[in-house]
Design a protein around this motif. Structure first.
Motif, PDB file in Angstrom:
ATOM      1  N   ALA A  35     -48.845  22.399 -13.303  1.00  0.00           N
ATOM      2  CA  ALA A  35     -47.516  22.742 -12.630  1.00  0.00           C
ATOM      3  C   ALA A  35     -47.959  22.037 -11.132  1.00  0.00           C
ATOM      4  N   LEU A  36     -48.805  22.564 -10.419  1.00  0.00           N
ATOM      5  CA  LEU A  36     -49.064  21.993  -9.074  1.00  0.00           C
ATOM      6  C   LEU A  36     -49.040  20.449  -9.016  1.00  0.00           C
ATOM      7  N   ILE A  37     -49.757  19.753 -10.013  1.00  0.00           N
ATOM      8  CA  ILE A  37     -49.851  18.346 -10.054  1.00  0.00           C
ATOM      9  C   ILE A  37     -48.472  17.811 -10.287  1.00  0.00           C
ATOM     10  N   GLY A  38     -47.532  18.359 -10.923  1.00  0.00           N
ATOM     11  CA  GLY A  38     -46.265  17.876 -11.336  1.00  0.00           C
ATOM     12  C   GLY A  38     -45.505  18.240 -10.094  1.00  0.00           C
ATOM     13  N   PHE A  39     -45.567  19.231  -9.457  1.00  0.00           N
ATOM     14  CA  PHE A  39     -44.788  19.415  -8.277  1.00  0.00           C
ATOM     15  C   PHE A  39     -45.020  18.402  -7.005  1.00  0.00           C
ATOM     16  N   VAL A  40     -46.464  18.219  -7.016  1.00  0.00           N
ATOM     17  CA  VAL A  40     -46.775  17.317  -5.873  1.00  0.00           C
ATOM     18  C   VAL A  40     -46.317  15.904  -6.370  1.00  0.00           C
ATOM     19  N   ALA A  41     -46.293  15.616  -7.411  1.00  0.00           N
ATOM     20  CA  ALA A  41     -45.933  14.356  -7.949  1.00  0.00           C
ATOM     21  C   ALA A  41     -44.423  14.073  -7.851  1.00  0.00           C
ATOM     22  N   TYR A  42     -43.661  15.053  -8.154  1.00  0.00           N
ATOM     23  CA  TYR A  42     -42.335  14.859  -8.095  1.00  0.00           C
ATOM     24  C   TYR A  42     -41.804  14.836  -6.302  1.00  0.00           C
ATOM     25  N   ALA A  43     -42.481  15.683  -5.706  1.00  0.00           N
ATOM     26  CA  ALA A  43     -42.368  15.555  -4.283  1.00  0.00           C
ATOM     27  C   ALA A  43     -42.754  14.195  -3.604  1.00  0.00           C
ATOM     28  N   PHE A  44     -43.607  13.719  -4.019  1.00  0.00           N
ATOM     29  CA  PHE A  44     -43.985  12.317  -3.765  1.00  0.00           C
ATOM     30  C   PHE A  44     -42.946  11.326  -4.117  1.00  0.00           C
ATOM     31  N   ILE A  45     -42.649  11.381  -5.203  1.00  0.00           N
ATOM     32  CA  ILE A  45     -41.843  10.471  -5.740  1.00  0.00           C
ATOM     33  C   ILE A  45     -40.127  10.494  -5.221  1.00  0.00           C
ATOM     34  N   ASP A  46     -40.029  11.790  -5.182  1.00  0.00           N
ATOM     35  CA  ASP A  46     -38.719  12.271  -4.113  1.00  0.00           C
ATOM     36  C   ASP A  46     -38.583  11.463  -2.863  1.00  0.00           C
ATOM     37  N   TRP A  47     -39.790  11.583  -2.074  1.00  0.00           N
ATOM     38  CA  TRP A  47     -39.861  11.251  -0.768  1.00  0.00           C
ATOM     39  C   TRP A  47     -39.812   9.624  -0.661  1.00  0.00           C
ATOM     40  N   ALA A  48     -40.927   9.069  -1.581  1.00  0.00           N
ATOM     41  CA  ALA A  48     -41.102   7.648  -1.519  1.00  0.00           C
ATOM     42  C   ALA A  48     -40.206   6.587  -2.291  1.00  0.00           C
ATOM     43  N   ILE A  49     -39.528   7.164  -3.181  1.00  0.00           N
ATOM     44  CA  ILE A  49     -38.406   6.347  -3.864  1.00  0.00           C
ATOM     45  C   ILE A  49     -37.125   6.903  -3.992  1.00  0.00           C
ATOM     46  N   LEU A  50     -36.954   8.318  -4.575  1.00  0.00           N
ATOM     47  CA  LEU A  50     -35.327   8.729  -4.643  1.00  0.00           C
ATOM     48  C   LEU A  50     -34.694   8.833  -3.402  1.00  0.00           C
ATOM     49  N   ARG A  51     -35.222   9.367  -2.406  1.00  0.00           N
ATOM     50  CA  ARG A  51     -34.320   9.598  -0.997  1.00  0.00           C
ATOM     51  C   ARG A  51     -35.080   8.188   0.050  1.00  0.00           C
ATOM     52  N   ALA A  52     -35.941   7.559  -0.363  1.00  0.00           N
ATOM     53  CA  ALA A  52     -36.208   6.612   0.606  1.00  0.00           C
ATOM     54  C   ALA A  52     -35.229   5.633   0.971  1.00  0.00           C
ATOM     55  N   PRO A  65     -29.339  12.098   7.556  1.00  0.00           N
ATOM     56  CA  PRO A  65     -29.631  13.468   6.880  1.00  0.00           C
ATOM     57  C   PRO A  65     -30.447  13.080   5.323  1.00  0.00           C
ATOM     58  N   ASN A  66     -31.632  13.996   5.406  1.00  0.00           N
ATOM     59  CA  ASN A  66     -32.331  14.142   4.141  1.00  0.00           C
ATOM     60  C   ASN A  66     -32.734  12.762   3.627  1.00  0.00           C
ATOM     61  N   ALA A  67     -33.111  11.974   4.543  1.00  0.00           N
ATOM     62  CA  ALA A  67     -33.613  10.602   4.490  1.00  0.00           C
ATOM     63  C   ALA A  67     -35.075  10.648   4.065  1.00  0.00           C
ATOM     64  N   GLY A  68     -35.777   9.877   3.028  1.00  0.00           N
ATOM     65  CA  GLY A  68     -37.081  10.128   2.663  1.00  0.00           C
ATOM     66  C   GLY A  68     -37.872   8.820   3.424  1.00  0.00           C
ATOM     67  N   ALA A  69     -38.800   8.120   2.674  1.00  0.00           N
ATOM     68  CA  ALA A  69     -39.493   6.974   3.663  1.00  0.00           C
ATOM     69  C   ALA A  69     -38.467   6.025   4.113  1.00  0.00           C
ATOM     70  N   CYS A  70     -39.186   5.565   5.023  1.00  0.00           N
ATOM     71  CA  CYS A  70     -38.582   4.576   5.964  1.00  0.00           C
ATOM     72  C   CYS A  70     -39.142   3.228   5.762  1.00  0.00           C
ATOM     73  N   TRP A  71     -38.904   2.776   4.468  1.00  0.00           N
ATOM     74  CA  TRP A  71     -39.714   1.239   4.333  1.00  0.00           C
ATOM     75  C   TRP A  71     -39.298   0.197   5.100  1.00  0.00           C
ATOM     76  N   PRO A  72     -38.040  -0.200   5.686  1.00  0.00           N
ATOM     77  CA  PRO A  72     -37.754  -1.060   6.561  1.00  0.00           C
ATOM     78  C   PRO A  72     -38.711  -1.066   7.581  1.00  0.00           C
TER      79      PRO A  72
END
Length: 363
Positions: A35-52, A65-72
């Motif tokens: 469950a911890l691995i899944g939570f961390v993986a989802y948080a990372f995907i959410d920050w790096a991809i979904l909200r990026a 507001p609520n922006a994730g990673a700033c890839w530009p």
């Protein structure tokens, strides 16, 4: 065939079940860990991809507001991260240096490629000279590019590769010196190793950058990068010496006596009989030291040299155009990913070499 694959899947499921859920207590721990691995993986995907944010010409694109990673930020600064402030018109020299390094390194690392000795001589003797004139210039019509303009991944690789290459033979000599029967050589080696291992790398860099010029005549100046390279190599050599010494102590006494019975001199005995076996035994330790040195290159920031981490930090903090809450985090994530790729690659390759040597030793 189908029944065999089904049996294999059942066997894998049974092994997984036995490994994760053998008892009630371990089953609870396994579920909590998953469950911890899944939570961390989802948080990372959410920050790096979904909200990026993937497009934009400045930090305003990431100040939503609520922006994730700033890839530009990474895509616009990628040349700065890779080459530092190296002149744009001369970047072909850096790229050619990378290509020449890969041209020698890749076939040398592939077991089935022949001509290992010429490739090793090329990397150790020829390539450093070519790389110096390509990167620094001053010959063959190439304009000089001062080391103060080097930075980013280029500087990281220069410090790490020069430090590893220079410290390895020096570490072997110190290890042999520590086991020497000549008292002066033995005690001098012990004094050097213990003195250097007793201080952090930051102190060595500080001494080479700030204190050393105070002891030199005013007309004598040594490039700051050269001083850092010498300090890193001397520091790493002390640790490598202890790793190699461990391998030397693991060699059975009979190997020394067999070499003596063959009439081999000291250097031939060490070079042909003892050291190859000792180094094979301590490959994990040597790679661990190389990985540690590669990561320690980020400490050169304290003496004003901007490696990959330093250039990311400078870009995120000093460039107001790209200011956003996620700019620095994205840059540090990029730097961490680059370091992980290099360190993990070195670790996996050393494991493969170790397995191949063990298989060869077993015949």
């Amino acid at each position: 065939m189908e029944s065999g694959r089904t049996a294999g899947r059942r066997s894998a499921l049974e092994r997984t079940q036995e490994a994760l859920f053998p008892t009630v207590g371990q089953s609870v721990a396994s579920v909590a860990a998953l469950a911890l691995i899944g939570f961390v993986a989802y948080a990372f995907i959410d920050w790096a991809i979904l909200r990026a944010v993937f497009t934009g010409s400045d930090g305003s694109a990431c100040r939503v507001p609520n922006a994730g990673a700033c890839w530009p930020f990474v895509t616009h600064k990628i040349d700065l991260f890779l080459y530092g402030r190296y002149p744009e018109a001369e970047l072909w020299r850096v790229k050619l240096t990378y290509a020449l390094a890969l041209a020698g390194l890749v076939p040398l690392m592939m077991p089935r490629v022949p001509y290992k000795l010429p490739l090793a001589l090329y990397l150790l003797a020829v390539f450093p000279v070519i790389a110096f004139f390509l990167l620094y210039g001053g010959a063959f019509g190439l304009p000089v590019v001062g080391t103060e303009l080097w930075g980013g991944l280029l500087l990281t690789l220069v410090i790490a590769s020069v430090g590893i290459a220079a410290s390895f033979p020096l570490g072997i000599l110190l290890a042999l010196g520590r086991r020497s029967e000549m008292p002066f050589v033995r005690w001098a080696s012990i004094a050097y190793i213990e003195l250097v291992r007793g201080v952090p790398l930051v102190t060595v860099l500080f001494m080479s950058s700030v204190m050393l010029p105070l002891f030199l005549p005013p007309e004598v100046t040594i490039d700051k990068l050269v001083r850092a390279l010498v300090g890193v190599a001397l520091f790493s050599a002390a640790y490598l010496a202890e790793v190699v010494r461990g391998g030397l102590q693991a060699i059975p006494r009979g190997q020394y006596e067999a070499a003596d019975a063959l009439g081999l001199g000291y250097w031939r005995k060490m070079g042909l009989v003892v050291l190859p076996q000792a180094i094979r035994l301590v490959i994990p330790g040597l790679v661990n030291s190389a990985i540690a040195l590669f990561k320690d290159t980020s400490l050169v920031l304290i003496i004003g040299l901007f490696d990959l981490v330093g250039i990311v930090q400078q870009s995120a903090q000093a460039d107001a155009q790209w200011f956003s809450p996620q700019t620095a985090a994205t840059g540090y994530f990029f730097a961490g990913a680059v370091f992980w790729i290099f360190c993990f690659g070195m670790s996996r390759y050393s494991a493969a070499v170790e397995d191949r040597l063990d298989a060869r030793a077993r015949g």
